[in-house]
Scaffold this motif. Sequence first.
Motif, short mmCIF file in Angstrom:
data_model
loop_
_atom_site.label_atom_id
_atom_site.label_comp_id
_atom_site.label_asym_id
_atom_site.label_seq_id
_atom_site.Cartn_x
_atom_site.Cartn_y
_atom_site.Cartn_z
N LEU A 139 -10.33 60.32 13.17
CA LEU A 139 -9.22 60.35 14.14
C LEU A 139 -9.66 59.94 15.54
CD1 LEU A 139 -7.53 63.70 13.02
CD2 LEU A 139 -6.86 61.36 12.43
N ASN A 140 -10.92 59.44 15.66
CA ASN A 140 -11.48 59.02 16.96
C ASN A 140 -11.44 60.16 17.98
OD1 ASN A 140 -11.99 56.27 16.18
ND2 ASN A 140 -9.77 55.90 16.32
N MET A 141 -11.88 61.34 17.55
CA MET A 141 -11.91 62.51 18.43
C MET A 141 -13.34 63.04 18.50
SD MET A 141 -8.32 64.51 17.61
CE MET A 141 -9.05 65.45 16.31
N ASN A 142 -13.60 63.92 19.49
CA ASN A 142 -14.91 64.56 19.62
C ASN A 142 -14.75 66.07 19.60
OD1 ASN A 142 -14.05 65.34 22.22
ND2 ASN A 142 -15.00 63.55 23.18
N THR A 143 -15.85 66.79 19.80
CA THR A 143 -15.79 68.25 19.71
C THR A 143 -14.96 68.87 20.85
OG1 THR A 143 -17.93 68.40 20.86
CG2 THR A 143 -17.95 68.48 18.46
N ASN A 144 -14.88 68.20 21.99
CA ASN A 144 -14.01 68.72 23.06
C ASN A 144 -12.54 68.64 22.66
OD1 ASN A 144 -16.11 69.41 24.70
ND2 ASN A 144 -15.93 67.65 26.07
N ASP A 145 -12.17 67.58 21.94
CA ASP A 145 -10.80 67.48 21.40
C ASP A 145 -10.56 68.60 20.38
OD1 ASP A 145 -10.27 65.14 22.89
OD2 ASP A 145 -11.23 63.92 21.34
N TYR A 146 -11.59 68.88 19.58
CA TYR A 146 -11.52 69.97 18.60
C TYR A 146 -11.30 71.30 19.31
CZ TYR A 146 -13.41 73.15 14.95
OH TYR A 146 -13.61 74.15 14.04
N ASN A 147 -12.05 71.52 20.41
CA ASN A 147 -11.88 72.74 21.21
C ASN A 147 -10.47 72.82 21.78
OD1 ASN A 147 -14.50 73.49 20.76
ND2 ASN A 147 -15.27 72.90 22.77
N LEU A 148 -9.97 71.68 22.27
CA LEU A 148 -8.63 71.66 22.86
C LEU A 148 -7.58 72.01 21.81
CD1 LEU A 148 -6.72 71.09 25.22
CD2 LEU A 148 -6.76 68.66 24.56
N GLY A 149 -7.73 71.46 20.62
CA GLY A 149 -6.78 71.78 19.55
C GLY A 149 -6.79 73.26 19.22
N ASN A 150 -7.98 73.85 19.12
CA ASN A 150 -8.08 75.29 18.86
C ASN A 150 -7.50 76.10 19.99
OD1 ASN A 150 -9.30 75.24 16.30
ND2 ASN A 150 -11.33 74.92 17.17
N THR A 151 -7.73 75.64 21.22
CA THR A 151 -7.21 76.36 22.39
C THR A 151 -5.69 76.33 22.42
OG1 THR A 151 -9.20 75.88 23.68
CG2 THR A 151 -7.22 76.48 24.91
N LEU A 152 -5.10 75.15 22.21
CA LEU A 152 -3.64 75.04 22.22
C LEU A 152 -3.02 75.88 21.09
CD1 LEU A 152 -3.14 71.23 22.98
CD2 LEU A 152 -2.79 73.17 24.52
N PHE A 153 -3.68 75.90 19.94
CA PHE A 153 -3.21 76.73 18.84
C PHE A 153 -3.18 78.19 19.27
CE2 PHE A 153 -4.49 79.67 15.48
CZ PHE A 153 -3.48 79.49 14.55
N LEU A 154 -4.25 78.66 19.90
CA LEU A 154 -4.35 80.06 20.28
C LEU A 154 -3.37 80.41 21.41
CD1 LEU A 154 -8.22 80.37 20.11
CD2 LEU A 154 -6.58 81.50 18.59
N VAL A 155 -3.19 79.50 22.35
CA VAL A 155 -2.23 79.75 23.44
C VAL A 155 -0.82 79.85 22.86
CG1 VAL A 155 -1.16 78.77 25.50
CG2 VAL A 155 -3.64 78.71 25.25
N ALA A 156 -0.48 78.94 21.96
CA ALA A 156 0.84 78.99 21.32
C ALA A 156 0.97 80.27 20.48
CB ALA A 156 1.04 77.77 20.43
N PHE A 157 -0.07 80.62 19.76
CA PHE A 157 -0.10 81.84 18.96
C PHE A 157 0.14 83.05 19.85
CE2 PHE A 157 -1.88 85.11 16.24
CZ PHE A 157 -1.73 84.63 14.94
N LEU A 158 -0.55 83.07 20.99
CA LEU A 158 -0.43 84.17 21.95
C LEU A 158 0.99 84.27 22.50
CD1 LEU A 158 -2.99 84.86 24.81
CD2 LEU A 158 -0.56 84.88 25.26
N CYS A 159 1.54 83.12 22.90
CA CYS A 159 2.89 83.12 23.49
C CYS A 159 3.95 83.58 22.49
CB CYS A 159 3.23 81.72 24.00
SG CYS A 159 2.25 81.20 25.42
N ALA A 160 3.69 83.38 21.21
CA ALA A 160 4.67 83.74 20.19
C ALA A 160 4.56 85.19 19.75
CB ALA A 160 4.52 82.82 18.98
N GLU A 161 3.47 85.88 20.10
CA GLU A 161 3.22 87.23 19.60
C GLU A 161 4.39 88.18 19.88
OE1 GLU A 161 0.93 88.66 17.86
OE2 GLU A 161 -0.87 87.43 17.96
N LEU A 162 4.70 88.36 21.15
CA LEU A 162 5.73 89.33 21.52
C LEU A 162 7.12 88.90 21.07
CD1 LEU A 162 6.13 92.06 22.75
CD2 LEU A 162 6.26 91.01 25.01
N PRO A 163 7.53 87.64 21.30
CA PRO A 163 8.84 87.23 20.77
C PRO A 163 8.95 87.42 19.27
CG PRO A 163 8.04 85.62 22.36
CD PRO A 163 6.91 86.58 22.13
N SER A 164 7.88 87.14 18.55
CA SER A 164 7.91 87.32 17.09
C SER A 164 8.12 88.78 16.73
CB SER A 164 6.62 86.81 16.47
OG SER A 164 6.61 87.00 15.08
#
Length: 569
Positions: A139-164
Amino acid sequence: MGRDSLSNEHASPQAEKIPEGKPTGSLAPGLVAFEAEPVPPKGEFFHEVESTGSSGYTENNPFSDPDVADYWRNTYEKAQYECRGEFDPDATWTPEEEKKLVRKLDMRVCFWACMMFFGLQVDRGNLKQAVSDNMLDDLNMNTNDYNLGNTLFLVAFLCAELPSQLISKKLGPDRWIPMQITLWSLVAICQCRISGKGSFLATRVLLGLIEGGFIPDIVLWLSYFYTSKELPIRLSYFWTTLSLTTIITSLLAFALLHMRGVAGWAGWQWLFLIEGIITLIVGLASFFMMPASATQTKTWFRPNGWFTDRELKIAVNRVLRDDPSKGDMHNRQAITPRRLWHAAKDYDMWPLYAIGLLAYVPQTPVDQYITLILKQIGYSTFTVNLLTIPANVFHIMTLLLISRVSGWLNERTLVSMVQNLWTLPCIFALRFWPGMMVNGWGTYAIVTVLLSYPYCHAIVVAWTSRNSSNVGMRTVSAALYNMMVQVGNVIANNIYQADDKPLYHRGNRNLIIINFISIGIFLTTKLYYTQRNKRREKVWDAMTPEQRSDYIRNSTDVGNKRLDFRFAH
């Protein structure tokens, strides 16, 4: 003696110093009056009960006083509690009957909770297996892109906790959880078609938004069926599933990644497709496997329900006698903004949130990077996925052991702290061992020992539920605690950076610092709850029996703000 006079833990003007007292029987909402002798043990509700021989929960039945029984009967009726029709203050049962019932609950409730968690972990954890198949290069990505994907997943996960959690409390976890699993499985399947950084990040965000709140939703559902003493070990089974899932998916990945080239697809594409379909099956089945409560197991596709009439009586009353407040809301009742605000500002829960923030950070980067680390030191894609299995096997063993030890010792803080004491020397070794990149088996051994750590999450989740003390608070505190865990995961997923590889000296130094801070937080939490209980005991001891009785009957203090509540630690 209402909220103004006692909620701040000061005795009324007429309070007099009296001898210490022991419980003589229930006088109020699940609590007890006193006569001369010692106060109950720290960390326990005054009303907490044990099975007492052939008569079941009788000797310390909080409802044995008619006034208390009437109080809670009216409370359950006012709340339209779904199990109120089975409430029986005089019901008795034998330990053998209860053990048989608990075994049935384990097969029907706990087992399916583990299956749903399997569905979560399949789609949440397969990314690190996918990257072992050169997904980043494809996908022409590096480990920083991998970190960013994990970070965005966790931020979205966090934001959804209480509403869920709020949605779950309104719709009922039996409806909301199957919807969650089904929706995220569809997104997981779509990952097989990602073509670059943009689509990779988009699917990460969508997965986080839909999966967020799942864990506290499940904990809330389990609390409807299990007592406070039973919940931690069931939660340990819950998180044991995480490691079992990793073992299963590692073996599955070994096979699926060999499909690279089939139909022109990469192995990681087949991985996302097939594992997403597996989760979809779990999600659809969950619509039929999750009753709303013990009294709602009968339905058109299950006409006989799960329980006999006697089992149903025991199932409801044993949970209420353990914690009468479990019936102060019905399972389709929304959390009001006022309840939400009161729960969020409860500073007595903040030490547990601090534990959630930092305690799991030191292990996470190594766990996320294990496949990349092993590939960097020369192992093949397929060998890497098999080498992750031993750590997960040992992790299961230490998780179950630490949960059992916590229950045997009735000790939460110091037992949970073992997790960070275990991790610390391993991180020191990763930081200072000179053979990191030249001794493959040595590095593998260190990483495996580190990831075999005794996971205390099940203990702390049950601990948070216990110290919350009522359904409304428990719903919010579970979400807030898990939100702090996700904030910690965001921190953890950005500690290993591309400019620090392959040895990650800076990252491992930061992990050592965080590990020491985590140990300090555990010790501070122990001290905090011990002192809070001592101050309450001092005020309680200064009250006359009449003042205590009046407080128990008439105080508007609720949950963990009551003078006769003791924090677990």
